[in-house]
Write an enzyme that holds these catalytic residues in place. Structure first.
Site, short mmCIF file in Angstrom:
data_model
loop_
_atom_site.label_atom_id
_atom_site.label_comp_id
_atom_site.label_asym_id
_atom_site.label_seq_id
_atom_site.Cartn_x
_atom_site.Cartn_y
_atom_site.Cartn_z
CB THR A 5 -0.95 -0.01 1.22
OG1 THR A 5 -1.80 -1.15 1.10
CG2 THR A 5 -1.81 1.25 1.28
CB SER B 79 2.97 -7.08 0.00
OG SER B 79 2.68 -7.09 1.36
N GLY B 80 5.58 -8.16 1.64
CA GLY B 80 6.22 -9.31 2.30
C GLY B 80 5.22 -10.32 2.85
CG HIS B 81 1.18 -9.26 4.47
ND1 HIS B 81 -0.08 -9.78 4.38
CD2 HIS B 81 1.11 -8.03 3.92
CE1 HIS B 81 -0.88 -8.89 3.81
NE2 HIS B 81 -0.17 -7.81 3.52
CB THR C 244 15.43 4.31 11.17
OG1 THR C 244 15.90 5.59 11.55
CG2 THR C 244 16.47 3.24 11.45
CB CYS D 281 -8.46 -4.73 1.54
SG CYS D 281 -6.77 -5.22 1.81
CG ASN E 44 -7.09 -8.74 -4.75
OD1 ASN E 44 -7.02 -8.00 -5.73
ND2 ASN E 44 -7.95 -8.54 -3.79
CD GLN F 261 -2.71 -11.74 -3.93
OE1 GLN F 261 -2.23 -12.88 -3.81
NE2 GLN F 261 -3.32 -11.14 -2.93
#
Ligand code: PLP
Length: 375
Positions: free
Chosen positions: A70, A198-200, A236, A322, A148, A178
């Protein structure tokens, strides 16, 4: 629970969690600090960036880490629109984008940009329809690689090539969430300028993602601060999440062909078991990925079936995670009826899902089909 909702999010791999833990306990220096701990952290970050760049087939400097897709998309779309606004004001997208793209585009429309939302033909999106919409005034094209909700694959490479041939000033952004680490990609040979991932969705923790920015493409930042991540995403960096993201990406990429074969077997198994059931309809066309299967069970609302399955220990989804209980309208845009959308459930696989688990899930769906009172 048997988890079949991997398009919503995934379980973190042990190797990824171990990396995050190690960084938190041992590599806790700030990658920007000049001392030894800072340097060690920076080295880890460089190695992680290299791993993610390898997945894309791009250079390390073309990757910036973000908090997720996002954020990547917000940086990409507002950045590209801001950069291009002196040259034109037309932005082209599709009607089936994820909320993270759709709502950025809606906001750009409120800001005065002219938006063209290309429609599907026979439930598909054709490169030519997007390319045809490009003109002198176009500054940005944003399309998803894999939808998705039903796993439809969009021809993003063809779109990028055609768009650039017609107007080389257009920036092409792809939502690759995706498909990342699930379908092979080589951005070194591609005309895509920006890609959000995205990582998740690939067994890394939540809160980490990346944005690919092709060398030479300059977009202004969306937020301001230090010069981390070339100043495009100041703040950071979260090394534990970045290292975990890289660990998960590496494992997924090593096993990509094995995973594709596994998902193909699972998908063909579910299709063979529902093919003679007239009340179960497939909402994922041939041109879709093997790891997302969307079906509608006639007369049974998605949420009712979802909770029935949950009572039998299965997690599936009623559409986009979502959108929660709100329906996104994506399936009707692809030509499926409203009834089909209201009765749709999405089954999305991981390597932990076996054929036996899938058989149990299908048995539960068939039991639900018999036992749940129809509307
Ligand atoms: N794009 C697509 C296609 C998605 O499926 C999702 C997550 O569901 C996103 C973008 C948003 O990703 P993130 O949760 O990392 O912000």
């Amino acid at each position: 629970m048997y988890y079949f909702d991997n398009a919503a999010t995934t379980k973190v791999l042990k190797e990824a969690a171990d990396e995050a833990r190690d960084c938190m306990l041992n590599l806790y220096g700030n990658p920007s600090s000049l001392h030894k701990l800072g340097l060690e952290a920076e080295n880890k970050m460089t190695a992680s960036r290299k791993t993610i760049a390898n997945v894309f087939g791009c250079k390390e400097k073309e990757i910036i880490f973000t908090s997720g897709a996002t954020e990547s998309t917000n940086i990409a779309l507002f950045g590209a629109a801001n950069k291009g606004k002196r040259k034109g004001n037309k932005i082209i997208t599709t009607e089936i984008e994820h909320a993270s793209v759709k709502h950025c585009i809606d906001e750009l429309e409120n800001m005065g940009f002219c938006i063209v939302r290309v429609k599907s033909k026979d439930g598909r999106y054709y490169a030519d329809d997007i390319i045809d919409a490009v003109d002198e005034n176009t500054i940005l094209v944003s399309v998803m690689h894999v939808n998705n909700e039903n796993g439809l694959i969009l021809p993003v490479e063809k779109i990028a090539t055609g768009v650039k041939n017609k107007n080389n000033n257009v920036i092409v952004h792809v939502d690759g969430v995706q498909s990342f680490c699930k379908l092979p990609i080589d951005l070194s040979k591609s005309k895509i300028d920006l890609m959000s991932v995205s990582g998740h969705k690939i067994n890394a923790p939540k809160g980490i993602g990346a944005l690919y920015i092709r060398e030479g493409v300059k977009i202004p930042p969306h937020s301001f601060g230090g010069d981390h991540e070339h100043g495009i995403r100041p703040g950071t960096e979260s090394l534990p999440l970045i290292a975990a993201f890289a660990a998960a990406a590496k494992i997924n990429m090593t096993n990509i062909q094995k995973s594709i074969n596994h998902y193909k077997n699972l998908k063909s198994h579910i299709l063979s078991r529902i093919k003679d059931n007239d009340e179960i309809k497939l909402n994922s066309k041939e041109n879709s990925v093997p790891y997302i299967v969307n079906i509608s069970i006639e007369g049974i609302g998605s949420e009712i079936m979802l909770h029935f399955l949950e009572s039998k220990e299965f997690c599936v989804s009623s559409g986009s995670a979502c959108s929660k209980s709100k329906k996104s309208g994506v399936l009707p845009h692809m030509g499926y009826s409203r009834e089909r959308e209201l009765t749709a459930i999405r089954i999305s696989f991981s390597m932990e899902n076996s054929k036996e688990q899938l058989d149990m899930l299908i048995d539960a769906i068939l039991q639900g089909q018999k036992n749940i009172m129809k509307k």
